[in-house]
Design a protein around this motif. Sequence first.
Motif, PDB file in Angstrom:
ATOM      1  N   PHE A  14       0.767  -1.343   0.039  1.00 31.08           N
ATOM      2  CA  PHE A  14       0.378   0.540  -0.348  1.00 31.08           C
ATOM      3  C   PHE A  14       0.760   1.305  -0.408  1.00 31.08           C
ATOM      4  N   THR A  15       2.052   1.572   0.865  1.00 30.57           N
ATOM      5  CA  THR A  15       2.621   2.626   0.608  1.00 30.57           C
ATOM      6  C   THR A  15       2.992   3.018  -0.453  1.00 30.57           C
ATOM      7  N   LEU A  16       4.438   1.547  -0.836  1.00 30.62           N
ATOM      8  CA  LEU A  16       4.611   2.018  -1.926  1.00 30.62           C
ATOM      9  C   LEU A  16       4.248   2.391  -3.285  1.00 30.62           C
ATOM     10  N   THR A  17       2.888   1.635  -3.312  1.00 34.16           N
ATOM     11  CA  THR A  17       1.733   1.770  -4.563  1.00 34.16           C
ATOM     12  C   THR A  17       1.803   3.216  -4.266  1.00 34.16           C
ATOM     13  N   VAL A 123       6.817   0.678  -8.845  1.00 39.78           N
ATOM     14  CA  VAL A 123       6.088   0.574  -9.501  1.00 39.78           C
ATOM     15  C   VAL A 123       5.109   1.631 -11.684  1.00 39.78           C
ATOM     16  N   THR A 124       5.557   2.017 -10.988  1.00 42.48           N
ATOM     17  CA  THR A 124       4.898   3.146 -12.229  1.00 42.48           C
ATOM     18  C   THR A 124       6.383   3.775 -13.298  1.00 42.48           C
ATOM     19  N   GLY A 125       7.546   3.466 -13.445  1.00 46.22           N
ATOM     20  CA  GLY A 125       8.612   3.317 -13.830  1.00 46.22           C
ATOM     21  C   GLY A 125       8.786   5.223 -13.305  1.00 46.22           C
ATOM     22  N   CYS A 126       9.238   5.622 -14.785  1.00 46.03           N
ATOM     23  CA  CYS A 126       9.497   7.599 -14.457  1.00 46.03           C
ATOM     24  C   CYS A 126       8.619   8.051 -15.172  1.00 46.03           C
ATOM     25  N   ILE A 127       8.263   8.761 -14.150  1.00 49.45           N
ATOM     26  CA  ILE A 127       7.557   9.693 -14.295  1.00 49.45           C
ATOM     27  C   ILE A 127       7.023  11.258 -14.651  1.00 49.45           C
ATOM     28  N   GLY A 128       6.269  11.632 -15.326  1.00 49.35           N
ATOM     29  CA  GLY A 128       7.122  13.401 -15.295  1.00 49.35           C
ATOM     30  C   GLY A 128       6.174  14.062 -14.457  1.00 49.35           C
ATOM     31  N   TYR A 160      -7.059  11.184  -9.432  1.00 50.71           N
ATOM     32  CA  TYR A 160      -6.205  10.031  -9.613  1.00 50.71           C
ATOM     33  C   TYR A 160      -6.541   8.144  -9.515  1.00 50.71           C
ATOM     34  N   SER A 161      -4.880   8.058 -10.377  1.00 44.64           N
ATOM     35  CA  SER A 161      -5.883   6.188 -10.873  1.00 44.64           C
ATOM     36  C   SER A 161      -4.972   5.541  -9.637  1.00 44.64           C
ATOM     37  N   THR A 162      -5.585   4.143  -9.322  1.00 44.50           N
ATOM     38  CA  THR A 162      -4.222   3.432  -8.082  1.00 44.50           C
ATOM     39  C   THR A 162      -3.919   2.630  -8.929  1.00 44.50           C
ATOM     40  N   LEU A 163      -4.463   2.391 -10.045  1.00 49.54           N
ATOM     41  CA  LEU A 163      -3.950   1.176 -11.631  1.00 49.54           C
ATOM     42  C   LEU A 163      -4.934  -0.261 -10.861  1.00 49.54           C
ATOM     43  N   GLY A 164      -5.822  -0.252 -10.016  1.00 49.58           N
ATOM     44  CA  GLY A 164      -6.065  -1.208  -9.802  1.00 49.58           C
ATOM     45  C   GLY A 164      -5.929  -1.665  -8.403  1.00 49.58           C
ATOM     46  N   TYR A 165      -5.065  -1.543  -8.292  1.00 52.48           N
ATOM     47  CA  TYR A 165      -4.007  -1.892  -7.072  1.00 52.48           C
ATOM     48  C   TYR A 165      -4.540  -2.071  -5.416  1.00 52.48           C
ATOM     49  N   MET A 166      -5.586  -0.491  -5.442  1.00 56.57           N
ATOM     50  CA  MET A 166      -6.226  -0.912  -4.680  1.00 56.57           C
ATOM     51  C   MET A 166      -7.597  -0.924  -4.629  1.00 56.57           C
ATOM     52  N   ASN A 167      -8.080  -1.671  -5.489  1.00 52.48           N
ATOM     53  CA  ASN A 167      -9.108  -2.226  -5.237  1.00 52.48           C
ATOM     54  C   ASN A 167      -9.924  -2.954  -3.601  1.00 52.48           C
ATOM     55  N   TRP A 168      -8.459  -3.586  -3.192  1.00 54.95           N
ATOM     56  CA  TRP A 168      -8.938  -4.208  -2.274  1.00 54.95           C
ATOM     57  C   TRP A 168      -9.285  -3.223  -1.096  1.00 54.95           C
ATOM     58  N   ALA A 169      -8.816  -2.402  -0.923  1.00 61.71           N
ATOM     59  CA  ALA A 169      -9.274  -1.445   0.142  1.00 61.71           C
ATOM     60  C   ALA A 169     -10.168  -0.748   0.011  1.00 61.71           C
ATOM     61  N   GLN A 197      -6.239   1.875 -15.587  1.00 63.70           N
ATOM     62  CA  GLN A 197      -6.402   0.080 -14.981  1.00 63.70           C
ATOM     63  C   GLN A 197      -5.769  -1.055 -15.910  1.00 63.70           C
ATOM     64  N   VAL A 198      -6.615  -0.980 -17.561  1.00 64.69           N
ATOM     65  CA  VAL A 198      -7.112  -1.796 -17.670  1.00 64.69           C
ATOM     66  C   VAL A 198      -5.256  -2.209 -19.038  1.00 64.69           C
ATOM     67  N   VAL A 199      -4.679  -1.214 -19.239  1.00 57.74           N
ATOM     68  CA  VAL A 199      -3.524  -1.035 -19.414  1.00 57.74           C
ATOM     69  C   VAL A 199      -2.645   0.205 -18.977  1.00 57.74           C
ATOM     70  N   TYR A 200      -0.743  -0.298 -18.641  1.00 55.09           N
ATOM     71  CA  TYR A 200       0.014   0.418 -18.048  1.00 55.09           C
ATOM     72  C   TYR A 200       1.471   0.368 -18.683  1.00 55.09           C
ATOM     73  N   ALA A 201       1.457   0.709 -19.072  1.00 56.10           N
ATOM     74  CA  ALA A 201       3.200   1.014 -19.275  1.00 56.10           C
ATOM     75  C   ALA A 201       3.914   1.842 -18.764  1.00 56.10           C
ATOM     76  N   GLU A 202       4.910   1.122 -18.205  1.00 55.52           N
ATOM     77  CA  GLU A 202       6.182   1.191 -17.148  1.00 55.52           C
ATOM     78  C   GLU A 202       6.711   2.517 -17.536  1.00 55.52           C
ATOM     79  N   GLY A 203       7.286   3.729 -16.696  1.00 58.74           N
ATOM     80  CA  GLY A 203       8.019   4.763 -17.661  1.00 58.74           C
ATOM     81  C   GLY A 203       7.869   5.605 -18.727  1.00 58.74           C
ATOM     82  N   ASP A 204       6.167   5.295 -19.056  1.00 61.95           N
ATOM     83  CA  ASP A 204       5.782   5.614 -20.853  1.00 61.95           C
ATOM     84  C   ASP A 204       4.299   6.527 -20.195  1.00 61.95           C
ATOM     85  N   THR A 205       4.493   7.920 -20.187  1.00 65.18           N
ATOM     86  CA  THR A 205       3.724   8.868 -19.991  1.00 65.18           C
ATOM     87  C   THR A 205       2.895   9.189 -20.480  1.00 65.18           C
TER      88      THR A 205
END
Length: 385
Positions: A14-17, A123-128, A160-169, A197-205
């Motif tokens: 949770f913290t890292l996400t 998790v997200t790679g490098c973002i701008g 903002y999106s948590t990319l589906g990682y937080m649906n458990w919460a 939440q469908v597709v996310y490319a790490e580090g490619d904003t």
Amino acid sequence: MRPTPVRPTLWLTFTLTCAALLGGCASTSSSLGYYWQSVRGHVQLLQAAEPIDHWLARPDINPALRERLQLAQKARTFAAAELGLPDNASYRRYADLKRPAAVWNVVAAPPYALKLHTWCFPVTGCIGYRGYFTQADAQAEADQLAAQGLEVEVYGVPAYSTLGYMNWAGGDPLLNTFIAWPEGDFVRLLFHELAHQVVYAEGDTLFNESFATAVERIGVARWLAENSTPAAREAYATSEARRAAFRALTRATRARLAAIYEQKEALALDQQALHAMKIVAMQDFRASYDRLRAQWLGITPGAVAQVTTAQVAGYDRWVAKANNASFAAQAAYDELVPAFEALFEQQGRDWPRFYDAVRQLTRQPLPGRHEALRALVTPKETSGA
């Protein structure tokens, strides 16, 4: 209201996400503080959220809020059934944060380049961009970057999106920051955030935001055609025409600035010459916007007023603060949209096939996936939308 329980075994995830999804960390010395504000802010957001049905059961609920929450339920069902977007916990709860933005993003760019400064996370790679739950914290980060010679912007973000990682919460909730938007804008934001939440490319904003923007545009057009009223369709068409005109203006200015900055290397221009050319380009941009604004407001002879000054206030603020950072950030939401729209057509307008094709692109190296997308449309189309 009782806080949403956070399972101890998932606390580290949770913290890292949370920290990663709100932006990266520039240095070890500042990482703990940034992690903490990210976690604390998101926990507070989760605690404020209640199921939509609970809100609708309140006898004192504002009628406008009731209507909008019911609309959200319908749009949420439509998103899953008709657009192939995730059928999960996200956007089935609502929170009133008592503030105008969910987070405030910081973006930065060099004085003679349209390349965003980046922050990197696992998790997200490098973002701008880098997100903060208070405007003061965001401004403090911006001030530090400005002191390093970068151009900066701080802007409020409605969701903002948590990319589906937080649906458990409980998933990402609906928020007061966008709940009252006009129907078309409200629905398209839901589709945009669910697309992450469908597709996310790490580090490619650029890839991620252009993909989500394409999904929102295609999705909202279908929603309005099948589920909305003529008045809502007309209102959206009018606002979309303004957005298109503004995007065309900013796209042209980005191209002009990029051409100027390229001369720094090609012609070895000194900084004074570059600065002078940049100043002229920005003056022309603001003059062109003034003419566009006058047309919208009906000030131009023969023009019919389309909006009030309050309705163009957001554009006014953007133009007043416009710099390399704001132009570069905007490009991430525009540049590859026509290519994704072309890919959707190529896949027979079939959502599962389209999403599979997008996932295949994420498996390519970053430059290759951009090249593959741009090959789907003409150079004019890929420059913006």
